[in-house]
Scaffold this active site. Sequence first.
Site, PDB file in Angstrom:
ATOM      1  N   TYR A 123       7.071   9.044   3.777  1.00  0.00           N
ATOM      2  CA  TYR A 123       8.028   8.243   2.989  1.00  0.00           C
ATOM      3  C   TYR A 123       8.685   8.993   1.828  1.00  0.00           C
ATOM      4  CZ  TYR A 123       3.754   7.320   0.193  1.00  0.00           C
ATOM      5  OH  TYR A 123       2.605   7.433  -0.539  1.00  0.00           O
ATOM      6  N   ARG A 137       3.675   9.726  -9.132  1.00  0.00           N
ATOM      7  CA  ARG A 137       2.384   9.912  -8.478  1.00  0.00           C
ATOM      8  C   ARG A 137       2.474  11.134  -7.568  1.00  0.00           C
ATOM      9  NH1 ARG A 137       1.694   5.738  -4.291  1.00  0.00           N
ATOM     10  NH2 ARG A 137       2.063   7.486  -2.905  1.00  0.00           N
ATOM     11  N   HIS A 160      -1.205   7.901  -2.366  1.00  0.00           N
ATOM     12  CA  HIS A 160      -1.725   6.667  -2.963  1.00  0.00           C
ATOM     13  C   HIS A 160      -3.252   6.710  -2.987  1.00  0.00           C
ATOM     14  CE1 HIS A 160      -2.854   2.560  -3.697  1.00  0.00           C
ATOM     15  NE2 HIS A 160      -3.437   2.501  -2.509  1.00  0.00           N
TER      16      HIS A 160
END
Lengths: 394, 325
Positions: free
Chosen positions: A295, A282, A286
Amino acid sequence: MKDRNHLANIGLVHQVNVIENGLIDIPMLQVLQPDGTLHPQAELPTITQQLGLKVLQTMQYVRLLDERMVAAQRQGRISFYLACTGEEASTVASAAALEPQDMIMSQYREQGALAYRGFTSKEFMDQMFSNQNELNKGRQMPIHYGSKPLNFMTISSPLGTQIPQASGYAYGQKMAGLEAVTICYFGEGAASEGDFHAGLNMAAVLSCPVIFFCRNNGYAISTPSEEQFKGDGIASRGLGYGVRTIRVDGNDVLAVYAATQTARELALAHQCPVLIEAMTYRLAAHSTSDDPTSYRSKDEEGSWQLKDPVTRFKTWMQSKGWLDEKHNLAFIEQTRQDILKELKLAEQVPVCPIEQIIEDVYDTPPWHLKAQLAELKTHIDMYPEAYPKTSGRS
Amino acid sequence: MATMNMLQAVNNALITAMNDDEKVMVFGEDVGHFGGVFRATSNLQQTFGKGRCFNTPLTEQGIIGFATGLASQGSVPVAEIQFADYIFPAFDQIVNETAKFRYRSGGQFSCGTLTIRTPYGGGIAGGLYHSQSPEAFFAHVPGLKVVIPRNPYQAKGLLLASIRDDNPVLFMEPKRLYRASVGEVPEEDYQLPLGKADIVKEGTDITLLAWGAQVEIIEKAAAMAQEQGISCEVIDLQSILPWDIETVCSSVEKTGRLLINHEAPLTAGFASEIAASVQEKCFLHLESPICRVCGLDTPYPLAHEKEYMPDHLKTFEAIKRTVNF
């Protein structure tokens, strides 16, 4: 009734036998190398220039759509958006291997499959602005698309719920004698939900012609896959449920196309489920509510930029002499303009009139909903300024 | 007419529905060759084949997810949850998926053909996990219908109506009456309307309202009250959602008093909703506070089952208190 013996095929041991590494090697199908050249040993799926162009244009389309809508969210024009950047090949090439009568039940990052089916910029925009033209009557957050004419089931937010539903839908297709399958998309995170296990097991036991398509993109919001599961990805679970399983390079259009085509043939020929685990990444956040810098590293993202599925497939199309650069640039420019035009139009369209608030709860509104609507309308008439979207319209 | 118990009436309704429409499919845990743990699906697999009546793996969320998808495809699923106590793994599917399917898609997609059958209620020494009456949880969910029959005749007519209704219906069967309740049931096809209460007995002093297995309890209490010269009107609500406020309020306007009885715990039970609505509509007709005779706010106990139950004696005492208020 025949006698059964569920021990019949089990061998014996005579010391305590602990299976410490039950993993088998599950290789990943790759046709195109990351640089867009054909893998020397790869078997090329049958693909025409026309299909290749449609796949490439759809991937480029959703990338432009994503860029535009992330910006629109930043400008405060829509409340929420969810991009599929980096995963275009998984959803577009899998949809390309299906037939229009096949049902698509998706999670929320499969706008590529929907665009491939022919969902228009206007339809995308009407949904995101939840206006009165929207097919789902503007009842859900942006990106919860659904289109009956395109056999694309309306998306719901709870994760994994569509998985057992897809098994049931496919069972109905089988019982009706249709030459059709259901494809069910979900992420590797959603595969931790109970519904995943229920859905795969039921599809296997009840022989449902369904393709479970897992986009393993490495993250469930911020949670990396090594904190999501201990086993070998999602593919290993298919084997546990007795489901035919394929692992594929999700950033490789040709591999995804070949895998999904095979899965569809198997599902119809054997009336059985097939699990595809597409290994992808990805590249996007998100959602517009997420900040990936907390992260994961820029270096990590950079290494996956080099495997960009759009660039990879475009390079191959160019090497085949199937891509007219000038024509493609014109397509991109035209698409950009169309998206912006439809965005501006859709944001001017009002929401559904207030009467629709009680429609579709039941087939016809029962007494208590009618009473509540009447009370609400009287109240809106008393305070029209407080309810500007609906006051004075009926 | 034939004499049937409630299980036979349910079985007969399923056979009627499956004969009438080949899209009707019946499934759940042990419902196949075995015919269900209570035998409600006896002989269906033998008659209609494994494709239309089948066992599922032991997964309630899977059963309802599967059934919801199957209904959205155009089939007519009748899914069984073996005990209502075990419906909670499917709560997310029922609440977030089944009930919202039509609304969230603007009417493009629907799972309205779905019926969920489940045995509920106590009185069979089932303890905590084979006795619960969870109707109030589902009465709180827009998009669902909740229906509960009181005898074999109602069971067949209401189940056929539920299967053919174009909304998802939770059909809760009072398992205490499965074999205990016996009555005349037409062998032909018939339906009873959903959303309508049934006046079981007319009266003038107080309205007694219940559903399912508790209807016979309030009937028994009404007979005791009759001997003391109190005339009770007995109503079976039949449909919990949507419920028949008109019949209930007309009765309360006549009697001036209302007692609601249900097996489920008192707090936030469906009696609370009825009481709130009735006092709003009938405030000036009420002669006494609306009275609830319900289960205790404890888990359903095994050894103290008799004490827990809102039985005819508790109901009889409550009738007297309400009438003499």
